[in-house]
Design a protein around this motif. Structure first.
Motif, mmCIF file in Angstrom:
data_model
loop_
_atom_site.group_PDB
_atom_site.id
_atom_site.type_symbol
_atom_site.label_atom_id
_atom_site.label_comp_id
_atom_site.label_asym_id
_atom_site.label_seq_id
_atom_site.Cartn_x
_atom_site.Cartn_y
_atom_site.Cartn_z
ATOM 1 N N SER A 171 0.869 -1.484 -0.122
ATOM 2 C CA SER A 171 0.014 -0.115 -0.074
ATOM 3 C C SER A 171 0.790 1.336 0.108
ATOM 4 C CB SER A 171 -0.923 -0.052 1.179
ATOM 5 O OG SER A 171 -1.835 -1.125 1.074
ATOM 6 N N GLU A 196 -7.778 -2.669 -2.560
ATOM 7 C CA GLU A 196 -8.015 -1.348 -2.494
ATOM 8 C C GLU A 196 -7.526 -0.749 -1.218
ATOM 9 O OE1 GLU A 196 -7.763 -0.673 -5.193
ATOM 10 O OE2 GLU A 196 -9.308 -1.313 -6.512
ATOM 11 N N VAL A 251 -9.448 4.803 -7.657
ATOM 12 C CA VAL A 251 -9.634 4.091 -6.280
ATOM 13 C C VAL A 251 -10.918 4.464 -5.477
ATOM 14 C CG1 VAL A 251 -8.510 3.746 -4.023
ATOM 15 C CG2 VAL A 251 -7.113 3.819 -6.260
ATOM 16 N N THR A 289 -13.611 2.282 -6.831
ATOM 17 C CA THR A 289 -13.466 0.786 -6.379
ATOM 18 C C THR A 289 -13.516 0.642 -5.109
ATOM 19 O OG1 THR A 289 -10.929 1.195 -6.295
ATOM 20 C CG2 THR A 289 -11.682 0.561 -8.723
ATOM 21 N N ARG A 290 -13.143 1.406 -4.193
ATOM 22 C CA ARG A 290 -13.796 1.195 -3.145
ATOM 23 C C ARG A 290 -15.170 1.059 -2.579
ATOM 24 N NH1 ARG A 290 -9.151 5.240 0.104
ATOM 25 N NH2 ARG A 290 -7.392 3.713 -0.228
#
Length: 548
Positions: A193, A428, A297, A300-301
């Protein structure tokens, strides 16, 4: 007595029938209500049609796609590098059905219609109950649009094909295909990450393109037509679009090292890759790669939250359907008081999960029109992603227990749901990353705190447990001591307060009050099945689904 009858050992009785084909939209009252509350009910016809498909044909396809995992063919019979991942036909059928229905593009096809993101979120929720693995490329294709728009030339060339309803898995240059899918590559071995530690280099080529040299440790959906990824370029960490096949028909210099042998998510392929001078194009400003890809992102989260809620929903459906048929100790399981408490508590959790997910989808939908909604989407996405995804594994395990031993047997759906359940909390950004993101938003974007409190305050006065926990949250946020170390507790409380607020204001006060006592009250239990005697248990179970 015949010879054959002498060898009959027992009669098969008291065994439930599997869930028959049914319309996942029609049988899901909490989903229908959440979609209506958040402005997506104008898409009811589309959702009903896909609900029928998801609850019928796609369930069988999901089973086949997960039993027949993707296979990597790195070279052909003559030793030529082909880097091809072979998928079972069921995978392609799932992708084809989803793209025809708009799971990847419905929100972008109706930009002026309020609630488009809500309707699209419901499509994703329905699809994910049949198969979660194909949700990965569908999610990334949907989420890539805001990032692509930061490179107008690339957007002009790609977005029309990305928004195509035609699924085209052929290995061809993207421009020669009927439709394109997109993937993502962010993490590397040394950083995970912590993407600022990425070492992949983007070497300028003088024609606007770059040559990528490096690797990705997690490279999702490697057969996508292009990937958005992060690499160190001129000016720092940048975002780049890397096609899989070049315009002349040759493969880009991306070498698949292996496919991950994952705990679950078997229908989907996740790869380790190396870039050996792969051609890519800049997206967004130089050195602003994280900010550019975060637009992707963020979406997608939201789908991680939806995917977890969908897995919980399908586990609950399986448990209730079983309990309505199976007898124990003289009664149907669904009539046994303790089992009723467990089923009702699971139903309560599912109501809260879908209520929060659809509220976040509405905030995403309104972000371009309303700064307060934009700020709420910013913080609530991370809150919801943390909490809903965190709740899924224990939820699915409890549903397995409702089935008893067969809930642990691969012939039922529950083992697949259980293997899938932990994934969205990792994907994610893990739980710690989400909690730190919430703190970062609250500290650096003051509007997010205002938006969070504006969402919670209308529920003040509706239940004493809510009021106590809301006051405690305000005090805890004002106390800066060891804030990071306390962040999981804080984000958990934010999530449950948001869920309580939504349920209290949903029009069914009994469910909201039951949630407050069960999740915010001083006498709350730690396991499912600990609802108090006041809980509307019959109502909660009845709302799960009609008998089918």
């Amino acid at each position: 007595m015949t010879i054959q009858s002498q060898f009959i050992t027992h009669d098969v009785t008291n065994q439930p029938q599997p869930l028959p084909d049914c319309n996942f939209w029609d049988i899901d009252l909490p989903l229908r209500e959440a979609v209506a509350r958040n402005g997506g009910d104008w898409a009811t016809d589309r959702l009903g049609a896909y609900g029928a498909l998801a609850g019928g044909e796609l369930m069988a396809l999901g089973e086949a796609a997960n039993r027949n995992r993707p296979v990597l063919h790195a070279v052909d019979a003559y030793g030529r590098r082909i880097d091809h991942v072979e998928f079972h036909p069921a995978y392609h059928a799932l992708m084809r059905a989803a793209m025809q229905a708009g799971v990847h593009d419905f929100s972008w096809r109706h930009p002026s219609h309020a609630g488009a993101h809500v309707a699209r979120a419901a499509l994703h929720y329905l699809h994910s109950q049949a198969d979660a693995g194909t949700g990965c490329p569908l999610t990334m294709t949907h989420a890539a649009i805001p990032s692509l728009r930061q490179a107008p030339t690339l957007a002009d060339a790609w977005i029309t094909r990305v928004l195509s309803s035609r699924y085209d898995p052929r290995t061809l240059p993207a421009a020669r295909k009927a439709g394109n899918t997109l993937g993502m590559g962010m993490t590397e071995k040394q950083g995970g990450s912590d993407v600022r530690t990425n070492t992949t280099r983007a070497i300028a080529q003088g024609d606007g393109s770059v040559a990528l040299v490096g690797h990705k440790f997690f490279f999702s959906a490697p057969m996508s037509d292009a990937h958005l990824l992060l690499a160190q370029g001129d000016g720092g960490l940048g975002c780049f679009l890397m096609p899989r096949v070049l315009d002349d028909g040759s493969l880009n210099a991306v070498r698949i090292q292996r496919l991950k042998d994952k705990l679950g998510d078997w229908s989907n392929a996740s790869a380790e890759v190396e870039f050996q001078g792969a051609v890519a194009w800049p997206v967004g400003a130089a050195g602003r790669g994280i900010q550019t890809i975060l637009d992707m992102v963020a979406l997608t989260r939201v789908d991680c939250m939806l995917g977890s809620a969908a897995g919980m929903r399908q586990a609950l459906v399986q448990a209730v359907h079983h309990a309505r048929q199976r007898r124990a100790f003289g009664k149907l399981l669904v009539d046994q008081p303790l089992m009723r408490n467990v089923l009702a508590d699971l139903a309560l959790e599912n109501e809260a999960a879908i209520a929060l997910a659809m509220r976040v989808a509405r905030a995403v939908d309104a972000s371009g029109r309303d700064p307060l909604e934009s700020a709420f989407a910013r913080v609530a996405t991370a809150i919801g992603k943390y909490w809903v995804c965190r709740r899924a594994p224990a939820f699915v395990n409890e549903a397995q227990e409702c089935l008893g031993g067969i809930g642990y047997v691969e012939d039922t759906l529950l083992p697949r749901l259980y293997r899938q359940a932990p994934l969205n909390s990792i994907w994610e950004g893990s739980g710690n990353v989400q909690c730190l993101d919430v703190l970062r938003a609250l500290a650096k974007e003051p509007g997010t705190r205002d938006a969070l409190f504006a969402e919670l305050q209308p529920a003040c006065g509706l239940h004493p447990a809510f009021d106590r926990q809301f006051a405690a949250l305000v005090a805890a946020l004002d106390d800066s001591a060891a804030l990071e170390a306390r962040s999981r507790h804080l984000v958990e409380r934010m999530a449950q307060l948001l869920q309580a607020s939504l349920l209290l204001q949903s029009g069914d006060g009994g469910i909201g009050a039951a949630f407050c006592r069960a999740r915010l009250g001083e006498d709350r239990g730690a396991a499912y099945g600990t609802l108090d005697a006041q809980a509307p248990i019959a109502t909660l179970i009845a709302r799960v689904m009609p008998e089918v």
